[in-house]
Design a protein around this motif. Sequence first.
Motif, PDB file in Angstrom:
ATOM      1  N   VAL A  56       0.766  -1.064  -0.079  1.00 10.53           N
ATOM      2  CA  VAL A  56      -0.094  -0.028  -0.121  1.00 10.53           C
ATOM      3  C   VAL A  56       0.619   1.061  -0.072  1.00 10.53           C
ATOM      4  N   PRO A  57       0.546   2.330  -0.975  1.00  6.94           N
ATOM      5  CA  PRO A  57       1.454   3.273  -0.839  1.00  6.94           C
ATOM      6  C   PRO A  57       1.167   4.234   0.327  1.00  6.94           C
ATOM      7  N   ILE A  58       2.398   4.730   0.695  1.00 13.07           N
ATOM      8  CA  ILE A  58       2.513   5.778   2.038  1.00 13.07           C
ATOM      9  C   ILE A  58       2.733   7.013   1.569  1.00 13.07           C
ATOM     10  N   GLN A  59       1.711   7.882   2.100  1.00 14.67           N
ATOM     11  CA  GLN A  59       1.997   9.333   1.779  1.00 14.67           C
ATOM     12  C   GLN A  59       2.543   9.946   2.731  1.00 14.67           C
ATOM     13  N   GLY A  60       3.395  11.308   2.437  1.00 13.68           N
ATOM     14  CA  GLY A  60       3.743  12.063   3.622  1.00 13.68           C
ATOM     15  C   GLY A  60       5.161  11.496   4.240  1.00 13.68           C
ATOM     16  N   VAL A  61       6.000  10.345   3.600  1.00 13.67           N
ATOM     17  CA  VAL A  61       7.181   9.863   4.003  1.00 13.67           C
ATOM     18  C   VAL A  61       8.292  11.171   3.685  1.00 13.67           C
ATOM     19  N   ASN A  62       9.047  11.220   4.906  1.00  6.86           N
ATOM     20  CA  ASN A  62      10.167  12.290   4.873  1.00  6.86           C
ATOM     21  C   ASN A  62      11.236  11.437   4.058  1.00  6.86           C
ATOM     22  N   VAL A  63      11.739  12.005   3.078  1.00  2.94           N
ATOM     23  CA  VAL A  63      12.953  11.510   2.301  1.00  2.94           C
ATOM     24  C   VAL A  63      13.948  12.526   2.279  1.00  2.94           C
ATOM     25  N   GLY A  64      15.112  12.337   2.999  1.00  9.44           N
ATOM     26  CA  GLY A  64      16.276  13.023   3.053  1.00  9.44           C
ATOM     27  C   GLY A  64      17.481  12.403   2.544  1.00  9.44           C
ATOM     28  N   ILE A  65      18.494  13.178   2.305  1.00 11.28           N
ATOM     29  CA  ILE A  65      19.803  12.694   1.996  1.00 11.28           C
ATOM     30  C   ILE A  65      20.790  12.962   3.097  1.00 11.28           C
ATOM     31  N   LYS A  66      21.338  11.828   3.609  1.00 15.44           N
ATOM     32  CA  LYS A  66      22.195  11.789   4.703  1.00 15.44           C
ATOM     33  C   LYS A  66      23.473  12.768   4.760  1.00 15.44           C
ATOM     34  N   GLY A  67      23.488  13.281   5.960  1.00 15.83           N
ATOM     35  CA  GLY A  67      24.367  14.409   5.978  1.00 15.83           C
ATOM     36  C   GLY A  67      23.900  15.892   5.141  1.00 15.83           C
ATOM     37  N   SER A  68      23.038  15.907   4.738  1.00 14.93           N
ATOM     38  CA  SER A  68      22.380  17.125   3.917  1.00 14.93           C
ATOM     39  C   SER A  68      20.940  17.549   4.427  1.00 14.93           C
ATOM     40  N   SER A  69      20.770  18.829   4.357  1.00 17.22           N
ATOM     41  CA  SER A  69      19.634  19.389   4.490  1.00 17.22           C
ATOM     42  C   SER A  69      18.555  19.034   3.382  1.00 17.22           C
ATOM     43  N   SER A  70      18.682  18.775   2.091  1.00 18.62           N
ATOM     44  CA  SER A  70      17.937  18.376   1.000  1.00 18.62           C
ATOM     45  C   SER A  70      16.969  17.365   1.296  1.00 18.62           C
ATOM     46  N   GLY A  71      15.873  17.424   0.836  1.00 20.35           N
ATOM     47  CA  GLY A  71      14.843  16.335   1.169  1.00 20.35           C
ATOM     48  C   GLY A  71      13.518  16.642   0.298  1.00 20.35           C
ATOM     49  N   THR A  72      12.429  15.850   0.786  1.00 21.54           N
ATOM     50  CA  THR A  72      11.293  15.699   0.026  1.00 21.54           C
ATOM     51  C   THR A  72      10.301  14.931   0.601  1.00 21.54           C
ATOM     52  N   PHE A  73       8.957  14.916   0.262  1.00 22.14           N
ATOM     53  CA  PHE A  73       8.068  14.112   1.065  1.00 22.14           C
ATOM     54  C   PHE A  73       7.369  13.281  -0.253  1.00 22.14           C
ATOM     55  N   SER A  74       6.841  12.129   0.098  1.00 24.33           N
ATOM     56  CA  SER A  74       6.101  11.237  -0.968  1.00 24.33           C
ATOM     57  C   SER A  74       4.633  11.725  -0.985  1.00 24.33           C
ATOM     58  N   ASP A  75       3.991  11.570  -2.302  1.00 21.88           N
ATOM     59  CA  ASP A  75       2.685  11.999  -2.434  1.00 21.88           C
ATOM     60  C   ASP A  75       1.689  10.960  -2.209  1.00 21.88           C
ATOM     61  N   GLU A  76       0.509  10.967  -2.559  1.00 23.53           N
ATOM     62  CA  GLU A  76      -0.659  10.235  -2.157  1.00 23.53           C
ATOM     63  C   GLU A  76      -0.352   8.869  -2.989  1.00 23.53           C
ATOM     64  N   LYS A  77       0.457   8.907  -3.789  1.00 19.90           N
ATOM     65  CA  LYS A  77       0.658   7.491  -4.635  1.00 19.90           C
ATOM     66  C   LYS A  77       2.278   6.855  -3.936  1.00 19.90           C
ATOM     67  N   GLY A  78       2.572   7.589  -2.793  1.00 23.98           N
ATOM     68  CA  GLY A  78       3.849   7.106  -2.418  1.00 23.98           C
ATOM     69  C   GLY A  78       5.147   7.629  -3.138  1.00 23.98           C
ATOM     70  N   THR A  79       4.881   8.130  -4.177  1.00 25.53           N
ATOM     71  CA  THR A  79       6.202   8.691  -5.228  1.00 25.53           C
ATOM     72  C   THR A  79       6.547   9.946  -4.651  1.00 25.53           C
ATOM     73  N   PHE A  80       8.115   9.978  -4.934  1.00 26.21           N
ATOM     74  CA  PHE A  80       8.864  11.134  -4.612  1.00 26.21           C
ATOM     75  C   PHE A  80       9.856  11.429  -5.730  1.00 26.21           C
ATOM     76  N   TYR A  81      10.450  12.700  -5.746  1.00 24.87           N
ATOM     77  CA  TYR A  81      11.307  13.009  -6.933  1.00 24.87           C
ATOM     78  C   TYR A  81      12.227  13.684  -6.151  1.00 24.87           C
ATOM     79  N   LEU A  82      13.688  13.293  -6.403  1.00 20.51           N
ATOM     80  CA  LEU A  82      14.825  14.103  -5.709  1.00 20.51           C
ATOM     81  C   LEU A  82      16.139  14.239  -6.629  1.00 20.51           C
ATOM     82  N   GLU A  83      16.907  15.096  -6.289  1.00 21.54           N
ATOM     83  CA  GLU A  83      18.211  15.059  -7.086  1.00 21.54           C
ATOM     84  C   GLU A  83      19.035  14.509  -6.195  1.00 21.54           C
TER      85      GLU A  83
END
Length: 1005
Positions: A56-83
């Motif tokens: 089941v997709p999870i919305q609102g997951v915090n996705v960050g890069i270790k040792g960095s302040s960069s990050g994003t959240f997953s959408d209602e389909k559990g999808t995220f995009y990140l550089e």
Amino acid sequence: MQKKYNIKDSCILLFALLIFFTGIYSLFGNIKDVNLFDLAAYQHRIKGTVTDSNGVPIQGVNVGIKGSSSGTFSDEKGTFYLEAAPSDVLILSYIGFKKLEVAVGSSAELSLVLEEDVMDLGAVTVNAGYYTVKERERTGNIAKVTSEEIELQPIVSPLQALEGRIPGVEVEQGSGINRLAPSIRIRGTNSLRNDGNYPLYIVDGVPINSSPVRSSGALTDVAGIDPLSSLNLSNIETIEILKDADATAIYGSRGANGVVLITTKKGHGNDGKLRFETKLYSGISIVPNRMKLLNTPQYIAMRKKAFENDGVEPTQRNAPDLLWEDQQRYTDWQDVFFGGASEVTDTNLAISSGNETTSFLLGGSYHKEGTVFPGDFGYNKFTANLSLNHSSINQKFHINLSINYGIDNNTLFNSVNLINYALTLPPNGPAIYNGDGSLNWTDWIWGNPFSELYKPQEIKTNSLLSNMGASYEFMKGLKLKASLGYSSLNNEEVIKTPKLAYNPIYWDVVNSSSTHSLVKRLSWIIEPQIQYERNFGKFNLRTLAGFTFQNSQNDLLLSVGTGYSDENLMGNLAAADQVQVQANENIEYNYNAIFGRLGANWDKKYFINLTGRRDGSSRFGPDKRFANFGAVGSAWIFSEEGLIKRLLPFLSFGKLRGSYGTTGSDQIPDYGYLDTYQPTPGPGGLYPTQLTNPDYSWEVNKKLETALELGFVRDRINLGISWYKNRSSNQLVGYPLPAITGFTSVQANLPATVQNTGWEIELSTINFNVKDFSWQTFLNLTFPETELVAFKNLDQTSYRNKYKVGQPLNIVLLYQYDGIDPKTGLYKVKDLNEDGKYNFDDRAIIKNLDRKYYGGISNNIVYKGLSLQFLFEFIKQDNYTHLAALTAPGTYGNKSTDVLNAWTGSENVTGIQKLSQLTTANRAYSNAIKSNLAIGDASFLRLKTLSLSYQLPPSILNRYKIQKCTLFVHTQNLFTITDYNGLDPQGGQVLPPLQTVTCGIQLNL
């Protein structure tokens, strides 16, 4: 010669592996900080999808890069995009799930699965069978063991994974012999019949006959064969135990003794990629304990002293062991008979994949164990499993298929006799074999013990469990479901007894023979259901209703073939001169029911759960076949009240709950209400074998429970306390009849009531939870009490010598031990009525062999990739001591070293009677082992499981495109601390649960 292993060897091996894994960790820890692989520092766009273990997709997951302040959240389909760069490590966090770290690598798309955090009550879901409920919101008592805990143990039966882990559940392995059914009691003993206390087993919605599979050979003195042993343990996702009325009443009569729900793993993922998981471990098992027995000089001195005390001259007839030619021979029979090392190997492979609508998991395993006994005996298990799940694009239609298939091959012999021999044979006994390799029968008083090895018992079992479920949501909240299940178990046994198993002097009068047993169990079940759920503001309503249609067939064919002209043909009945059918049974059982549930809550603070079931069973007469059962459960999460939040800010969770209800039982033989007949040996006649009684009806089990659950410091400390009271009445037991009637009993309801009460305590704590280190502790403790509160006219039944009103069921009635007679030096017991005889009228001492309390404490310690888990099981109990397995001091046969302190005179204070081989000494000893002298403290603390594992870091795995790699060491029964003098404090003088050490690797690709 077999190599001997002991606890010291196992500990040295474990310590060496610990150093090895620590070295690996240090090496990898240094490597990961050096850019050996020259990973590019350029960034690229990554697409990721996050789901839970069910896909089941999870919305609102915090996705960050270790040792960095960069990050994003997953959408209602559990999808995220990140550089991110290939060398980066992503950190995913979400409330209710464990933190996940994963290396980016060169992948442009990532499919990630978050595991539920077992410490988060709001996230954990438990299975109640016909429905699921969050741990935080449940009104019933449901305990859960996860795959992580199960896979830590190198075991065969799923029930063994429950030992020491769940309060209110007593699981006893009983013996270290492969595939023997463990005994399990959920909140005590409810029925006066042993076969009336089995819980209900359900695997993926399919009920399983929980009674052990009958064995006609070496296992007849024990429980039988475990019907769950053919399951693949690596394929089990969870085991849930339903205990109170609220949790079990929806199963009606089938849930009278509790319910064991086993759920297998499902496929996951929605990216269409194949995922491979393989696990391999290998190791050894040994018997962890020996009794302290006499060596040859001590034994000979004991025997000579006995004859000296008796004033009798040793002769070839009364003391052959003192006249054997070689009086210096010494054999440690325990080492000979069960001192070997059993090799253990287990391999498991699983393939899974899935997309947005379909997922599957296909797996298989192979398990092999040797034996600690001499000879070529062992156990092999092959399993295969398939799980298929599909849903429509609009998610209204769902269908799932689950298939589990297992093949067991087991070769045994009568090891019970061999263990008795190991404890009692004289240490200076004759040789086992002659010079030409044949069995030596000279000077063996009880026969050559190795003759048991010539009577192999070959057991082959095929087991199939399959279930298909489908559901369709017609409108929002309204869903129709159907579940169809089928189970099949075929158990074939062949016991071969050649002439070589007998002394050659009897070969002219004995025939080679083979005993054949075929057990077939077939069952199907159909359960249509309708479910409805709707929210009315703060009010939530969940209902379900359904029907059960179940049919079971149980067949038994037992036959014996004798007179084989060639012993190589044994096992082929067509080659036997004579075949005798000793049993041919064909039994059919039908069960129908209607059931329902209504669950409601207000503002997720006030909960009520109503369940009911009307059962119909073919085991009762036409007018008694139907009965109604039901329960009510309620809960109040008082920590959500504003006043409580202000007054008790340190209280993060608080819940009161309670339940009351009734369940029943129809666990009796089929067709007991009918007259039955069998043909006479001569032609044309019939004779009655059973009396009719169509008026007996269901046992009734009334259950009451109250509980308090508390969480402190943001649920870092969780405490649960439960009190229960169960009463089982209208006992279905054979009513005794005078033998003059031609029958000894007739099936009936006895006016007896059994009561089980107890306290269950659960405590879990998060001791540390920092960046690279975590430590969790789990404790459970149970104080049970069973009592026969009523039994009308008990003294007029045959049960008067077994039970006493006001006492537990598991009692023994004993003579009162009165010390050693200073005149004779022999044991004395009191003749209470002074009639000069010793019988049950003199057995006034009552000893309770139930557990006084029991539980377990486990710890889970994680430092970076290194993980240590261990479980201690503890039990406070009494049991028969080693005295019951041995013979009188001074008589033929080995003894415990205790006899070195035997009575030598009236001034000598000792607990061992005088050394003597006279009949009077044997009679005194026989009475003493039926007295309270033979009962002692059998409490113990056992390191049940210990597991050390190391998970390779993502920076290393990424180069080889490996998702996960874990190296591990698993141990079982590593040591036991006890004052008990016998082989095992639980089973007594049987083969103890084996001490096992295994090493392995798990790879996820």
